[in-house]
Design a protein around this motif. Structure first.
Motif, PDB file in Angstrom:
ATOM      1  N   VAL A   1     -26.671  -8.108 -13.959  1.00  0.00           N
ATOM      2  CA  VAL A   1     -26.201  -8.073 -12.566  1.00  0.00           C
ATOM      3  C   VAL A   1     -25.743  -6.664 -12.212  1.00  0.00           C
ATOM      4  O   VAL A   1     -26.339  -5.994 -11.379  1.00  0.00           O
ATOM      5  CB  VAL A   1     -25.077  -9.107 -12.315  1.00  0.00           C
ATOM      6  CG1 VAL A   1     -24.499  -8.947 -10.912  1.00  0.00           C
ATOM      7  CG2 VAL A   1     -25.605 -10.523 -12.518  1.00  0.00           C
TER       8      VAL A   1
ATOM      9  N   THR B   1     -23.941  -4.597  -4.977  1.00  0.00           N
ATOM     10  CA  THR B   1     -24.798  -3.605  -4.319  1.00  0.00           C
ATOM     11  C   THR B   1     -23.976  -2.378  -3.925  1.00  0.00           C
ATOM     12  O   THR B   1     -24.423  -1.243  -4.120  1.00  0.00           O
ATOM     13  CB  THR B   1     -25.486  -4.228  -3.085  1.00  0.00           C
ATOM     14  OG1 THR B   1     -26.293  -5.320  -3.533  1.00  0.00           O
ATOM     15  CG2 THR B   1     -26.359  -3.218  -2.360  1.00  0.00           C
TER      16      THR B   1
ATOM     17  N   ILE C   1     -27.948 -13.140 -10.344  1.00  0.00           N
ATOM     18  CA  ILE C   1     -26.735 -13.692  -9.730  1.00  0.00           C
ATOM     19  C   ILE C   1     -26.868 -15.204  -9.571  1.00  0.00           C
ATOM     20  O   ILE C   1     -25.943 -15.959  -9.891  1.00  0.00           O
ATOM     21  CB  ILE C   1     -26.440 -12.990  -8.396  1.00  0.00           C
ATOM     22  CG1 ILE C   1     -25.923 -11.580  -8.675  1.00  0.00           C
ATOM     23  CG2 ILE C   1     -25.443 -13.774  -7.536  1.00  0.00           C
ATOM     24  CD1 ILE C   1     -25.842 -10.666  -7.459  1.00  0.00           C
ATOM     25  N   ALA C   2     -28.022 -15.658  -9.091  1.00  0.00           N
ATOM     26  CA  ALA C   2     -28.236 -17.096  -8.883  1.00  0.00           C
ATOM     27  C   ALA C   2     -28.156 -17.879 -10.193  1.00  0.00           C
ATOM     28  O   ALA C   2     -27.718 -19.034 -10.195  1.00  0.00           O
ATOM     29  CB  ALA C   2     -29.591 -17.324  -8.214  1.00  0.00           C
TER      30      ALA C   2
ATOM     31  N   ARG D   1     -31.631  -8.403  -9.441  1.00  0.00           N
ATOM     32  CA  ARG D   1     -30.181  -8.619  -9.428  1.00  0.00           C
ATOM     33  C   ARG D   1     -29.855  -9.942  -8.741  1.00  0.00           C
ATOM     34  O   ARG D   1     -29.042 -10.735  -9.225  1.00  0.00           O
ATOM     35  CB  ARG D   1     -29.466  -7.447  -8.755  1.00  0.00           C
ATOM     36  CG  ARG D   1     -27.955  -7.553  -8.841  1.00  0.00           C
ATOM     37  CD  ARG D   1     -27.222  -6.302  -8.370  1.00  0.00           C
ATOM     38  NE  ARG D   1     -27.644  -5.852  -7.070  1.00  0.00           N
ATOM     39  CZ  ARG D   1     -28.321  -4.734  -6.819  1.00  0.00           C
ATOM     40  NH1 ARG D   1     -28.654  -3.915  -7.791  1.00  0.00           N
ATOM     41  NH2 ARG D   1     -28.664  -4.415  -5.600  1.00  0.00           N
ATOM     42  N   SER D   2     -30.506 -10.233  -7.631  1.00  0.00           N
ATOM     43  CA  SER D   2     -30.282 -11.475  -6.898  1.00  0.00           C
ATOM     44  C   SER D   2     -30.641 -12.695  -7.751  1.00  0.00           C
ATOM     45  O   SER D   2     -29.902 -13.698  -7.771  1.00  0.00           O
ATOM     46  CB  SER D   2     -31.101 -11.461  -5.608  1.00  0.00           C
ATOM     47  OG  SER D   2     -30.896 -12.633  -4.889  1.00  0.00           O
TER      48      SER D   2
ATOM     49  N   ALA E   1     -22.760 -10.566  -4.585  1.00  0.00           N
ATOM     50  CA  ALA E   1     -23.996  -9.781  -4.514  1.00  0.00           C
ATOM     51  C   ALA E   1     -23.805  -8.541  -3.649  1.00  0.00           C
ATOM     52  O   ALA E   1     -24.250  -7.445  -4.012  1.00  0.00           O
ATOM     53  CB  ALA E   1     -25.130 -10.643  -3.962  1.00  0.00           C
ATOM     54  N   GLU E   2     -23.130  -8.697  -2.532  1.00  0.00           N
ATOM     55  CA  GLU E   2     -22.871  -7.558  -1.641  1.00  0.00           C
ATOM     56  C   GLU E   2     -22.006  -6.518  -2.339  1.00  0.00           C
ATOM     57  O   GLU E   2     -22.271  -5.321  -2.272  1.00  0.00           O
ATOM     58  CB  GLU E   2     -22.181  -8.069  -0.378  1.00  0.00           C
ATOM     59  CG  GLU E   2     -21.946  -7.004   0.660  1.00  0.00           C
ATOM     60  CD  GLU E   2     -21.317  -7.579   1.921  1.00  0.00           C
ATOM     61  OE1 GLU E   2     -20.355  -6.972   2.414  1.00  0.00           O
ATOM     62  OE2 GLU E   2     -21.784  -8.637   2.404  1.00  0.00           O
TER      63      GLU E   2
ATOM     64  N   ARG F   1     -21.110 -16.353  -4.170  1.00  0.00           N
ATOM     65  CA  ARG F   1     -22.235 -15.564  -4.683  1.00  0.00           C
ATOM     66  C   ARG F   1     -22.672 -14.469  -3.723  1.00  0.00           C
ATOM     67  O   ARG F   1     -22.975 -13.357  -4.147  1.00  0.00           O
ATOM     68  CB  ARG F   1     -23.437 -16.476  -4.928  1.00  0.00           C
ATOM     69  CG  ARG F   1     -23.567 -17.005  -6.294  1.00  0.00           C
ATOM     70  CD  ARG F   1     -24.952 -17.632  -6.433  1.00  0.00           C
ATOM     71  NE  ARG F   1     -24.886 -18.735  -7.361  1.00  0.00           N
ATOM     72  CZ  ARG F   1     -25.626 -19.807  -7.300  1.00  0.00           C
ATOM     73  NH1 ARG F   1     -26.510 -19.967  -6.334  1.00  0.00           N
ATOM     74  NH2 ARG F   1     -25.503 -20.747  -8.208  1.00  0.00           N
ATOM     75  N   ALA F   2     -22.759 -14.793  -2.434  1.00  0.00           N
ATOM     76  CA  ALA F   2     -23.251 -13.800  -1.468  1.00  0.00           C
ATOM     77  C   ALA F   2     -22.327 -12.588  -1.418  1.00  0.00           C
ATOM     78  O   ALA F   2     -22.791 -11.439  -1.396  1.00  0.00           O
ATOM     79  CB  ALA F   2     -23.392 -14.434  -0.083  1.00  0.00           C
TER      80      ALA F   2
ATOM     81  N   PRO G   1     -32.843  -4.885  -6.381  1.00  0.00           N
ATOM     82  CA  PRO G   1     -32.120  -5.946  -5.671  1.00  0.00           C
ATOM     83  C   PRO G   1     -32.668  -7.354  -5.904  1.00  0.00           C
ATOM     84  O   PRO G   1     -31.886  -8.307  -5.991  1.00  0.00           O
ATOM     85  CB  PRO G   1     -32.255  -5.557  -4.197  1.00  0.00           C
ATOM     86  CG  PRO G   1     -32.638  -4.123  -4.183  1.00  0.00           C
ATOM     87  CD  PRO G   1     -33.345  -3.852  -5.482  1.00  0.00           C
ATOM     88  N   GLU G   2     -33.978  -7.504  -6.039  1.00  0.00           N
ATOM     89  CA  GLU G   2     -34.552  -8.838  -6.252  1.00  0.00           C
ATOM     90  C   GLU G   2     -34.202  -9.382  -7.634  1.00  0.00           C
ATOM     91  O   GLU G   2     -33.841 -10.553  -7.773  1.00  0.00           O
ATOM     92  CB  GLU G   2     -36.062  -8.815  -6.047  1.00  0.00           C
ATOM     93  CG  GLU G   2     -36.441  -8.679  -4.582  1.00  0.00           C
ATOM     94  CD  GLU G   2     -37.939  -8.718  -4.362  1.00  0.00           C
ATOM     95  OE1 GLU G   2     -38.673  -9.247  -5.230  1.00  0.00           O
ATOM     96  OE2 GLU G   2     -38.372  -8.217  -3.310  1.00  0.00           O
TER      97      GLU G   2
END
Length: 123
Positions: free
Chosen positions: A16, A57, A29-30, A25-26, A53-54, A49-50, A22-23
């Motif tokens: 992470v 980043t 995260i999921a 990492r996303s 993720a932010e 989670r959102a 980014p893809e």
């Protein structure tokens, strides 16, 4: 398939927070955190989670050539995991050291605490 606590600790740090794509990492995260994960940083608390993720980043953007490295093995006690980290420019001594402590349930991290144990002293 649920991940072990040790796997989750390594995924959190390396898949992470070290992941520049980014893809990827996303996707990590999921697979690593509960939807309603709570992350306690030294200066803030991030919910969900959102938001995690932010924030991941943002951290990557602040120091794009810095990397996280593990500092010792993962420690596990029941559903708690601990992993020390070193953070700084690749192939150089760390600028920051710290640890992540996570409460895990059903193969995901539900609560994460990041503690900074060493950082540069102001001049």
């Amino acid at each position: 398939m649920p991940h072990s606590v040790a796997d989750l600790m390594r995924r959190n740090l390396l898949d992470v927070f070290n992941e520049p794509d980014p893809e990827r990492r996303s996707a990590a995260i999921a697979q690593t955190y509960a939807e309603d994960v709570v992350w306690h940083e030294p200066d803030r608390v991030v919910h969900g989670r959102a938001a995690l993720a932010e924030r991941a980043t943002e951290l990557r953007a602040q120091a794009p050539d810095w990397t996280f490295r593990t500092d010792g093995p993962v420690s596990v006690t029941d559903d708690l995991g601990h992993l020390g980290f070193r953070y700084g420019p690749a192939d150089q001594p760390p600028v920051v050291t710290g640890m992540d402590i996570a409460h895990c349930k059903d193969g995901v991290i539900i609560e994460l605490y990041t503690l900074v144990t060493g950082s540069p002293q102001p001049s």
